[in-house]
Scaffold this active site. Sequence first.
Site, short mmCIF file in Angstrom:
data_model
loop_
_atom_site.label_atom_id
_atom_site.label_comp_id
_atom_site.label_asym_id
_atom_site.label_seq_id
_atom_site.Cartn_x
_atom_site.Cartn_y
_atom_site.Cartn_z
N TYR A 58 4.34 -6.48 -25.29
CA TYR A 58 3.38 -6.66 -24.20
C TYR A 58 2.18 -7.47 -24.67
O TYR A 58 1.81 -8.48 -24.08
CB TYR A 58 2.86 -5.30 -23.72
CG TYR A 58 3.88 -4.39 -23.09
CD1 TYR A 58 4.79 -3.71 -23.88
CD2 TYR A 58 3.93 -4.19 -21.72
CE1 TYR A 58 5.72 -2.85 -23.32
CE2 TYR A 58 4.86 -3.34 -21.14
CZ TYR A 58 5.76 -2.67 -21.94
OH TYR A 58 6.68 -1.84 -21.39
N GLU A 101 8.22 -8.40 -20.88
CA GLU A 101 6.95 -7.66 -20.88
C GLU A 101 5.75 -8.54 -21.22
O GLU A 101 4.66 -8.34 -20.69
CB GLU A 101 7.02 -6.45 -21.82
CG GLU A 101 8.09 -5.43 -21.44
CD GLU A 101 7.91 -4.81 -20.05
OE1 GLU A 101 6.82 -4.92 -19.45
OE2 GLU A 101 8.89 -4.23 -19.55
N HIS A 126 7.06 -7.90 -12.40
CA HIS A 126 8.43 -7.93 -12.93
C HIS A 126 9.43 -8.49 -11.90
O HIS A 126 10.52 -8.92 -12.28
CB HIS A 126 8.89 -6.52 -13.32
CG HIS A 126 8.50 -6.12 -14.71
ND1 HIS A 126 8.82 -6.88 -15.82
CD2 HIS A 126 7.84 -5.03 -15.18
CE1 HIS A 126 8.36 -6.27 -16.91
NE2 HIS A 126 7.76 -5.14 -16.54
N ASP A 130 14.89 1.54 -28.25
CA ASP A 130 13.79 2.47 -27.99
C ASP A 130 12.97 2.77 -29.25
O ASP A 130 11.80 3.11 -29.16
CB ASP A 130 14.32 3.78 -27.40
CG ASP A 130 14.19 3.79 -25.87
OD1 ASP A 130 13.48 2.90 -25.33
OD2 ASP A 130 14.79 4.68 -25.23
N HIS A 189 1.56 -4.64 -12.42
CA HIS A 189 2.48 -4.95 -13.51
C HIS A 189 3.93 -4.90 -13.00
O HIS A 189 4.71 -5.84 -13.21
CB HIS A 189 2.25 -3.96 -14.65
CG HIS A 189 3.17 -4.13 -15.81
ND1 HIS A 189 2.83 -4.82 -16.95
CD2 HIS A 189 4.44 -3.70 -16.01
CE1 HIS A 189 3.85 -4.82 -17.78
NE2 HIS A 189 4.84 -4.13 -17.24
N GLU A 190 4.27 -3.82 -12.32
CA GLU A 190 5.67 -3.67 -11.85
C GLU A 190 6.01 -4.71 -10.79
O GLU A 190 7.13 -5.23 -10.76
CB GLU A 190 5.93 -2.25 -11.35
CG GLU A 190 5.60 -1.12 -12.33
CD GLU A 190 6.10 -1.33 -13.75
OE1 GLU A 190 7.11 -2.04 -13.93
OE2 GLU A 190 5.46 -0.81 -14.69
N MET A 225 8.33 1.81 -13.60
CA MET A 225 9.61 1.18 -13.95
C MET A 225 10.03 0.33 -12.75
O MET A 225 10.17 0.85 -11.64
CB MET A 225 10.66 2.25 -14.29
CG MET A 225 12.06 1.70 -14.53
SD MET A 225 12.11 0.62 -15.98
CE MET A 225 13.29 -0.60 -15.44
N GLU A 226 10.25 -0.95 -13.02
CA GLU A 226 10.43 -1.94 -11.97
C GLU A 226 11.83 -1.95 -11.36
O GLU A 226 12.42 -3.03 -11.19
CB GLU A 226 10.08 -3.31 -12.55
CG GLU A 226 11.04 -3.83 -13.65
CD GLU A 226 10.74 -3.36 -15.07
OE1 GLU A 226 10.08 -2.32 -15.22
OE2 GLU A 226 11.17 -4.03 -16.02
#
Length: 653
Positions: A393, A327, A308, A385, A304-305, A279-280
Amino acid sequence: MADPTSQSNYITIATRHLSLEWTLDFLTRTIRGTAVYELEVKGNEVAEVILDTAGLVIDSVHVDGSSVEFSFGTKHTVMGSALHIPILRPAIKGGCVKLAIKYETTTNCTALQWLDKEQTQGGKFPFLFSQCQPIYARSLVPIQDTPSVKFTYDARVTAVLPVLMSAILISPDSTGFPHDGRKIGHDKVTYVFRQSVPIPSYLLAIASGNLRYRPFPVPKGKDWTSGVWAEEELVDAAEWEFKEDTTKFLEAEEKIMVPYRFGVYDLLVLPPSFPYGGMENACVTFITPTLLTGDRALVNVVVHEITHSWFGNGVTHADACHFWLNEGWTTYIERLLQQILHTPAHRSFSFLIGSKRLYDDLKLYESRPAYQRLQIAFGRGENPDDAYSGVPYEKGANFLLHIERTLGGIDVFLPYIKNYVQTFMGKSITTQEWKDHLYAYYCEHGTRDSVEALDSIDWNAWLHGEGLTLPVPAEYDMTLARQSNVLADRWDKARTSTNLHELFNASDLQKLDANQIIVFLQRLQSYTALPKSHVDFLGSTYSFSTTPNAEIRLRFYQVALLDPQSDAAREYAVDAAAWVVGQETSKGIVKGRMKFCRPIFRALYAVDAKLALETYQRHKLAFHPIARNLIEKVRNNGACVAVSTIEHGRGWL
Ligand code: BES
Ligand code: ZN
């Protein structure tokens, strides 16, 4: 259109700065304190501020120094309770309003998980961490909980254990942890933080536990630092896992985008109930401990993070409908770096792995085609959610890859990427704004062909299309998948053979890396289920049934549980259940990352519903509140069914 997940009036008055003064209480599992806000008036005659809250107890509210009577709107199950605060002198456009709220969190705080010491690596101290994305910041602090609002913040947090926030730690000095003369877990320390880059609410974050820091060497001439935080017992392993790649990738990203803006890029390894891979959070990416495989095989999550920092933390989606901008772009750039730092075949290979996730998730949403779309038209109060999946993504990254190829390749696309980031840095944007800028860029800088090329794209199909396939089927370089596929085909052909030990042995995997093994196992899932004898041999010969690499173990169980009616499924359901709740070792370490626990519970439920329910009920509290919510929904051929043995009559997914 206003953010469909927020009840706040952020369009007429917007938070610019937040000051937090918090005390963490591990005994009562609450955060108590005050939040002070500076808001900019954007509309005319604004008579109130409306903030999002969920499960908070408000003691008092002051507006510009005077105490005011606040009130709550009717509680909404997803959006929470709107907190209405009257502004005494109706504010005029351009003016500033100052609010102060004294409040505390409750045990219904979805953003926070308070862990007993037994649920940590060290087993000596409790742990606390937050997860605010997408809409849980409101359970941590009253807030305009929409990515359309960005604000700076500072915080003073008092606790008996080291604290981290999504900001720069001003004092005490991180290298002094634990603080000389103070007894960790006993004496109170006040930690001071400052976030001077405006961030959206979903990037607010806090963690506290027996944490230690290891700095990474930083390349010359950089104005940022980088390092890793973890519980004392894990910090050396964490340092080894990430020290090579983190700064290397940060540097590579700066070359194609613009310089990193947040001053600090740290990683924090969380306990295993952390529901995501990464989680970024600003300045400190939170990561799952399952990345510590000892072979640096899973650093792509960190890449990936890091990405972000530009896509999401820099250029932000305006609201949940445009989540794919975060994403999809991040996934696209993460894979572009594979091409730049490794080879084009590596980039293709990541797309190939992702295509399975895309197909599986599109299939899961066959009865909710609205969630198969890239841009989702959320109705007011719909829970983002529920739509969380690989679609933003993978469809997003494939869309950008398609645009890149249509325009003539990466050399034509790279200057545009930089311009996109420069243009929207610090802003929150919609898909339409992204598209308008893309056209404007190529009108100005491209050839006549480029605008024609853009016009040839089926925008509607990509952005609003439903179904199980991409509008344009993607072609990937298959080089790195070849060996995996050959091996999987050999297993398929041997399904009636009885002399498996003559056909297969551990050296089959010698030349495959972890990702190639994943592709091998994914391909096995595309065939009819293997007989139990073969699953047994597969698990033991290649050590899949005992591997500590959770990515591989998950795929092995998916192969074993492929046919819910089979003997293999019945037997391995027991193992998979034990694994997901951490009962196979004495440690009790749950696989709380939703990427692992959701498919396992889903598969278990199909094989042996009673086992699934009992296992979950017994270990429920070890999972994060967000994971609990999602595990407790089951989809049976698409229809949401309530399972009566689950409390509150919720279903499972
Ligand atoms: N920002 C996401 C995690 C997230 C998304 C949390 C939406 C809550 C709501 C993060 O950057 C992410 O995508 N994590 C992935 C990493 C993977 C794609 C490499 C994960 O956790 O699986
Ligand atoms: Zn992401």
